[in-house]
Design an enzyme around this catalytic site. Structure first.
Site: not given
Ligand code: ACO
Length: 434
Positions: A370, A310
């Site tokens: 979600d 998130h």
């Molecule tokens: N699966 C695998 N790896 C992940 C995921 C995931 N779902 N989410 C983050 N990571 C990893 C990234 O690759 C990154 O790894 P690194 O440090 O080795 O580069 C690390 O975790 C941090 O990720 P960020 O992208 O910096 O986190 P950010 O806060 O920008 O992203 C987000 C948050 C967009 C929600 C992301 O976790 C994601 O894409 N999740 C999947 C989609 C999802 O479920 N969205 C719903 C959000 S809830 C809502 O809107 C109500």
């Protein structure tokens, strides 16, 4: 204002300096007031996505992403989920206080009395293609409400604003259910005033002229919980859209329609739908959960586990902790005879592996709200393209509460962000070459 309540900003290119006031919230992170920056130093601030920018005062919802806290009107979401119901939460978000018994009874009656739609609105539905996405229908029909109520609304009159808020909360389930009915070629079901909010929605979704739908109390409770957990989330994209649209004093129904359009995007309201699509892929790949986990961990693969992580909650999504329990109870109750049992099995396996895997633990990647809400809605028989619509029904109260708060705020102004221009310098229009 004492010196320690300011931040001094020095412009190293000119030597000029400015003291910017620090504004203190009742809870959470203090904010630097940059309103004088342009006038005194001639600069704008640059903050794409407004990730570091507070655009307003608000007393509706408090959110602490690091500690996984969410409160409506100061009440922790866990307590509201345990002891309240969606309509009471609506009152709390709109009025800032929980209702007395009498206030709640009156509020419930008002909402119940507004659930019908103007008969002429039915004709809007038939203007859409038979296979139109229910969110497209929602954007259109809610926007069309402004044509029905525009002249009657004086947005500077608090009573008028409250009537618009009540109309929206009451009519949204009817509009949403009818979007589904239309896209499935089913006749519209009218609301039934003796039913509670969630049961009434399920009735309008699933009753047939031939067979009355008797809502399962487990589903009703789960849906009411989903409504509570999605009711507000402070200044997210759709709420900010409603505020920005409403800041020009636009009609509230048009502003909410803009919010629905913003919510429709997969990066916002569409995530629970993406969870089910991912789980379907897993089941179709012979339940190779490990393969998907490895893909999510692979830096060269753009694939991410949907429903994990998130942007704001960096330790745990408090809503996920609440809804997880309901999801597990519901799946246990359904047993293995359900048509989606393979998918539910894959979901539980994925959850288990990810919660124990070093990659996910070290990055604080937990299942978010979600992940579980998608599974619950599927178990209830809600089609995939209605997931975001249900989110919109729940979030309507948050949108109108923020719209009302914005109109009341004496510091509120028409939203007008600035930009860092990187285009061409002034140049002359080419003359005709002979
Ligand atoms: N699966 C695998 N790896 C992940 C995921 C995931 N779902 N989410 C983050 N990571 C990893 C990234 O690759 C990154 O790894 P690194 O440090 O080795 O580069 C690390 O975790 C941090 O990720 P960020 O992208 O910096 O986190 P950010 O806060 O920008 O992203 C987000 C948050 C967009 C929600 C992301 O976790 C994601 O894409 N999740 C999947 C989609 C999802 O479920 N969205 C719903 C959000 S809830 C809502 O809107 C109500």
């Amino acid at each position: 204002m004492s010196k320690k309540d300011t931040v001094t900003l020095i412009d190293n290119s000119t030597g000029k300096e400015i003291e910017l006031p620090i504004l203190h919230p009742t809870n959470g992170i203090s904010t630097i007031d940059v309103r004088q920056l342009y006038r005194k130093l001639g600069y704008f601030t640059y903050d794409p996505g407004f990730l570091s920018t507070a655009s307003c005062h608000s007393s509706i919802t408090y959110l602490d992403g690091l500690n996984g806290e969410l409160q409506y009107g100061g009440y922790p979401i866990e307590q509201l989920a345990d002891h309240s119901n969606f309509l009471e939460v609506c009152y709390l978000l709109l009025e800032g206080e929980l209702p007395t018994k009498e206030e709640f009874a009156e509020f419930k009656t008002i909402i119940t009395e507004h659930t019908m739609l103007h008969e002429a609105l039915k004709r809007f539905y038939s203007g859409f293609r038979r296979d139109a996405h229910p969110m497209a229908i929602m954007v259109g029909v809610v926007g069309a409400l402004s044509a029905f109520y525009h002249d009657e609304i004086d947005i500077h009159d608090p009573k008028h604003r409250m009537i618009a808020a009540h109309q929206l909360i009451a009519k949204m389930p009817t509009i949403a259910a009818w979007s589904y009915r239309y896209s499935h070629g089913l006749p519209f079901e009218y609301p039934r005033n003796h039913l509670d909010y969630a049961s009434n929605f399920l009735h309008m979704m699933f009753s047939l002229p031939t067979v009355a739908y008797v809502p399962d109390p487990v589903f009703v409770k789960a849906l009411d919980l989903i409504f509570i957990l999605h009711a507000d989330h402070e200044q997210n994209a759709s709420t900010s859209t409603v505020r920005l649209t409403g800041s020009s004093e636009a009609n509230p129904f048009a502003a909410i329609s803009a919010g629905i359009a913003s919510l429709w995007g997969p990066a916002h309201g569409g995530a629970n739908e993406a969870v089910i699509r991912m789980l379907t892929d897993i089941v179709e790949s012979d339940n190779d959960v490990e393969y998907y986990i490895e893909r999510a961990k692979n830096k060269d693969d753009r694939f991410r586990l949907m429903g994990f992580g998130h942007r704001i909650y960096k330790n745990y999504d408090p809503r996920a902790r609440i809804i997880r329990k309901t999801c597990h109870e519901l799946l246990t109750g359904l047993g293995s005879s359900n048509e989606y049992s393979d998918l539910f099995k894959a979901a539980m396996e994925l959850e288990q592996i990810a919660l124990e895997d070093e990659y996910f633990i070290s990055r604080n990647l937990y299942p978010n709200v979600d992940f579980y809400s998608g599974i619950i809605l599927l178990a209830m028989g809600v089609p995939l393209n209605m997931f975001t619509v249900i989110f919109a029904v729940a979030r309507t109260v948050g949108w109108v509460s923020h719209w009302d708060e914005m109109i009341q705020d004496p510091e509120s102004r028409i939203g007008r962000p600035r930009q860092l221009y990187v285009g061409a310098l002034p140049r002359d229009y080419p003359k005709d070459s002979d």
